[in-house]
Design a protein around this motif. Structure first.
Motif, PDB file in Angstrom:
ATOM      1  N   PHE A 115      17.851   6.249  11.070  1.00  0.00           N
ATOM      2  CA  PHE A 115      17.775   6.037   9.630  1.00  0.00           C
ATOM      3  C   PHE A 115      18.042   4.587   9.242  1.00  0.00           C
ATOM      4  N   CYS A 116      18.155   3.706  10.225  1.00  0.00           N
ATOM      5  CA  CYS A 116      18.259   2.257   9.948  1.00  0.00           C
ATOM      6  C   CYS A 116      17.714   1.497  11.153  1.00  0.00           C
ATOM      7  N   LEU A 117      16.475   1.775  11.501  1.00  0.00           N
ATOM      8  CA  LEU A 117      15.866   1.200  12.701  1.00  0.00           C
ATOM      9  C   LEU A 117      15.744  -0.318  12.578  1.00  0.00           C
ATOM     10  N   ARG A 118      16.143  -0.987  13.641  1.00  0.00           N
ATOM     11  CA  ARG A 118      15.985  -2.441  13.697  1.00  0.00           C
ATOM     12  C   ARG A 118      14.513  -2.797  13.953  1.00  0.00           C
ATOM     13  N   MET A 119      14.163  -4.021  13.673  1.00  0.00           N
ATOM     14  CA  MET A 119      12.807  -4.478  13.974  1.00  0.00           C
ATOM     15  C   MET A 119      12.527  -4.404  15.467  1.00  0.00           C
ATOM     16  N   SER A 120      13.551  -4.583  16.277  1.00  0.00           N
ATOM     17  CA  SER A 120      13.378  -4.488  17.724  1.00  0.00           C
ATOM     18  C   SER A 120      13.238  -3.037  18.184  1.00  0.00           C
ATOM     19  N   ASP A 121      13.673  -2.088  17.350  1.00  0.00           N
ATOM     20  CA  ASP A 121      13.523  -0.668  17.678  1.00  0.00           C
ATOM     21  C   ASP A 121      12.131  -0.164  17.329  1.00  0.00           C
ATOM     22  N   ALA A 122      11.567  -0.667  16.266  1.00  0.00           N
ATOM     23  CA  ALA A 122      10.293  -0.168  15.750  1.00  0.00           C
ATOM     24  C   ALA A 122       9.469  -1.351  15.257  1.00  0.00           C
ATOM     25  N   GLU A 123       8.644  -1.902  16.122  1.00  0.00           N
ATOM     26  CA  GLU A 123       7.900  -3.107  15.775  1.00  0.00           C
ATOM     27  C   GLU A 123       6.724  -2.836  14.854  1.00  0.00           C
ATOM     28  N   PHE A 124       6.539  -1.573  14.470  1.00  0.00           N
ATOM     29  CA  PHE A 124       5.529  -1.248  13.470  1.00  0.00           C
ATOM     30  C   PHE A 124       5.777  -2.045  12.191  1.00  0.00           C
ATOM     31  N   MET A 125       7.046  -2.229  11.831  1.00  0.00           N
ATOM     32  CA  MET A 125       7.362  -3.005  10.636  1.00  0.00           C
ATOM     33  C   MET A 125       6.860  -4.443  10.771  1.00  0.00           C
ATOM     34  N   LEU A 126       7.090  -5.050  11.930  1.00  0.00           N
ATOM     35  CA  LEU A 126       6.622  -6.418  12.148  1.00  0.00           C
ATOM     36  C   LEU A 126       5.099  -6.479  12.115  1.00  0.00           C
ATOM     37  N   ASP A 127       4.445  -5.464  12.680  1.00  0.00           N
ATOM     38  CA  ASP A 127       2.980  -5.424  12.639  1.00  0.00           C
ATOM     39  C   ASP A 127       2.475  -5.390  11.200  1.00  0.00           C
ATOM     40  N   GLN A 128       3.139  -4.591  10.363  1.00  0.00           N
ATOM     41  CA  GLN A 128       2.719  -4.486   8.966  1.00  0.00           C
ATOM     42  C   GLN A 128       2.992  -5.777   8.197  1.00  0.00           C
ATOM     43  N   LEU A 129       4.135  -6.390   8.463  1.00  0.00           N
ATOM     44  CA  LEU A 129       4.440  -7.666   7.827  1.00  0.00           C
ATOM     45  C   LEU A 129       3.435  -8.738   8.251  1.00  0.00           C
ATOM     46  N   ARG A 130       3.107  -8.750   9.525  1.00  0.00           N
ATOM     47  CA  ARG A 130       2.153  -9.746  10.032  1.00  0.00           C
ATOM     48  C   ARG A 130       0.771  -9.532   9.412  1.00  0.00           C
ATOM     49  N   GLN A 131       0.362  -8.269   9.323  1.00  0.00           N
ATOM     50  CA  GLN A 131      -0.924  -7.970   8.721  1.00  0.00           C
ATOM     51  C   GLN A 131      -0.958  -8.406   7.265  1.00  0.00           C
ATOM     52  N   GLY A 132       0.149  -8.191   6.551  1.00  0.00           N
ATOM     53  CA  GLY A 132       0.206  -8.635   5.168  1.00  0.00           C
ATOM     54  C   GLY A 132       0.069 -10.139   5.043  1.00  0.00           C
ATOM     55  N   ALA A 133       0.744 -10.879   5.933  1.00  0.00           N
ATOM     56  CA  ALA A 133       0.672 -12.338   5.887  1.00  0.00           C
ATOM     57  C   ALA A 133      -0.723 -12.832   6.220  1.00  0.00           C
ATOM     58  N   VAL A 134      -1.393 -12.205   7.171  1.00  0.00           N
ATOM     59  CA  VAL A 134      -2.728 -12.626   7.591  1.00  0.00           C
ATOM     60  C   VAL A 134      -3.750 -12.397   6.483  1.00  0.00           C
ATOM     61  N   THR A 135      -3.687 -11.251   5.851  1.00  0.00           N
ATOM     62  CA  THR A 135      -4.711 -10.850   4.886  1.00  0.00           C
ATOM     63  C   THR A 135      -4.347 -11.144   3.440  1.00  0.00           C
ATOM     64  N   ASP A 136      -3.105 -11.538   3.181  1.00  0.00           N
ATOM     65  CA  ASP A 136      -2.609 -11.690   1.819  1.00  0.00           C
ATOM     66  C   ASP A 136      -2.752 -10.378   1.048  1.00  0.00           C
ATOM     67  N   ASN A 137      -2.528  -9.275   1.757  1.00  0.00           N
ATOM     68  CA  ASN A 137      -2.643  -7.928   1.190  1.00  0.00           C
ATOM     69  C   ASN A 137      -1.394  -7.171   1.603  1.00  0.00           C
ATOM     70  N   TYR A 138      -0.533  -6.834   0.644  1.00  0.00           N
ATOM     71  CA  TYR A 138       0.784  -6.300   0.975  1.00  0.00           C
ATOM     72  C   TYR A 138       0.957  -4.829   0.601  1.00  0.00           C
ATOM     73  N   VAL A 139      -0.116  -4.201   0.144  1.00  0.00           N
ATOM     74  CA  VAL A 139       0.019  -2.844  -0.345  1.00  0.00           C
ATOM     75  C   VAL A 139       0.400  -1.862   0.755  1.00  0.00           C
ATOM     76  N   HIS A 140       0.029  -2.130   2.009  1.00  0.00           N
ATOM     77  CA  HIS A 140       0.344  -1.191   3.082  1.00  0.00           C
ATOM     78  C   HIS A 140       1.834  -1.209   3.438  1.00  0.00           C
ATOM     79  N   LEU A 141       2.610  -2.119   2.838  1.00  0.00           N
ATOM     80  CA  LEU A 141       4.067  -2.063   3.009  1.00  0.00           C
ATOM     81  C   LEU A 141       4.678  -0.947   2.164  1.00  0.00           C
ATOM     82  N   ASN A 142       3.880  -0.412   1.248  1.00  0.00           N
ATOM     83  CA  ASN A 142       4.335   0.671   0.383  1.00  0.00           C
ATOM     84  C   ASN A 142       4.099   2.008   1.087  1.00  0.00           C
ATOM     85  N   THR A 143       4.859   2.252   2.156  1.00  0.00           N
ATOM     86  CA  THR A 143       4.702   3.467   2.942  1.00  0.00           C
ATOM     87  C   THR A 143       6.067   3.996   3.365  1.00  0.00           C
ATOM     88  N   ASN A 144       6.210   5.315   3.377  1.00  0.00           N
ATOM     89  CA  ASN A 144       7.463   5.917   3.822  1.00  0.00           C
ATOM     90  C   ASN A 144       7.726   5.675   5.301  1.00  0.00           C
TER      91      ASN A 144
END
Length: 337
Positions: A115-144
């Motif tokens: 319930f408090c996964l680190r970025m090193s535990d679940a790199e999906f968060m980093l993938d989503q952040l990176r995708q947002g930075a690349v595309t300038d599209n941040y809506v996919h960060l709005n996910t459970n």
């Protein structure tokens, strides 16, 4: 600042005796006599300690007995309403650099906690952040799928805040105040950098010790340096976040002109755009989060998306990955903020 304190125990003060600062919520993840104390509304920094002292006074008045439980935790929300996208990324990545050490400081049961996964535990968060930075599209960060990260970016869309979920359950108000101060130091220091790549370049120039002393007070520096192999762990944190930090040519982003307002990550009317946001979540290539902000606020012209730079700097095409099924992530708890 907003704070949530989950408690299990006996003689817990109820809603009927709370006259200010706090309200109570039921939390289905807790057991026995239990209450989640949630701030009734955000408070300025200077009100954090009085609010904590008020709740502590009620515990003493009712002779409350707190159970030491791995199910409880403390969550801290930090207001990000008037912070730019670059500054928001700065704060997330600075926390990521220190997250391994800070989570250990927050409590041994919090390391690897679902319930408090680190970025090193679940790199999906980093993938989503990176995708947002690349595309300038941040809506996919709005996910459970990102809600149960140690640094919860989903909260930007829900509450205009970043939520930090790592701290263990405790009613030691001094410890909670110290944790809030650590989070605020990270925010304040991260805002001193123009963009994430500048922050990492500064780290490269002055090293781990110089980076700490430049950005944090002596007490926090001492806390971090007390951990074994702290320099190696901070270096590992830098390597962890560097793909996100260099995913965008941040320096090429146009600065705001006189009389205009910079783009915001979470500064819009959520209710007014709820249907549009839902469509964007389902069809990320067609609807851009920044476009919606621009349409609503009339800010400067959008910059083109920058290529993803990984490894030795070889450009990579931007790829929209399919949404992760929330069922594949930790089971959701009944939580209310």
């Amino acid at each position: 600042i907003g704070i949530e304190i989950e408690c299990e125990g006996s003689r817990l003060p109820g809603q009927d005796v709370l006259e200010k600062y706090w309200t109570t919520h039921a939390d289905g993840s807790l057991r026995g006599e239990s209450i989640e104390y949630v701030m009734a509304g955000p408070v300025p920094r200077k009100e954090v300690v009085p609010a904590l002292e008020y709740l502590d006074g009620l515990f003493k008045e009712h002779k409350t007995k707190i159970k030491d439980s791995y199910r409880t935790s403390v969550h801290v929300h930090v207001n990000m309403q008037k912070v730019t996208i670059r500054q928001t990324y700065n704060m997330i990545l600075m926390y990521g650099i220190l997250e391994d050490i800070l989570t250990e400081y927050a409590g041994v049961t919090r390391v690897g906690n679902l319930f408090c996964l680190r970025m090193s535990d679940a790199e999906f968060m980093l993938d989503q952040l990176r995708q947002g930075a690349v595309t300038d599209n941040y809506v996919h960060l709005n996910t459970n799928g990102l809600r149960y990260a140690g640094c919860n970016v989903k909260s930007l869309f829900d509450h205009n805040s970043l939520e930090f979920r790592a701290f263990r359950g405790t009613t030691d108000m001094k410890l909670i105040a110290e944790w809030v101060d650590i989070i605020l130091q990270i925010k304040d220091s991260s805002l001193s950098y123009a963009n994430p790549s500048e922050m990492l370049q500064n780290f490269s120039n002055i090293g781990p010790e110089g980076f700490l002393s430049k950005n944090f007070n002596p007490a926090l520096c001492k806390t971090i340096q007390a951990h074994a192999k702290w320099q190696d762990r901070i270096m590992a944190g830098v390597r962890l976040v560097q793909d996100v930090a260099y995913a965008n040519d941040w320096a090429a982003m146009p600065e705001k002109a006189a009389g205009t307002v910079d783009k915001k990550m979470a500064y819009y009317d959520l209710d007014a755009h709820l249907a549009q946001m839902q469509q964007a979540v389902n069809e990320p290539p067609q609807v851009r989060f920044a476009d919606m902000i621009m349409a609503n606020r009339g800010d400067q012209v959008l910059r083109p998306a920058a290529p993803l730079r990984r490894g030795r700097g070889v450009p990579q095409p931007a790829i929209f990955e399919p949404a992760v099924d929330p069922a594949e992530w930790p089971a959701a708890r009944d939580e209310e903020l």
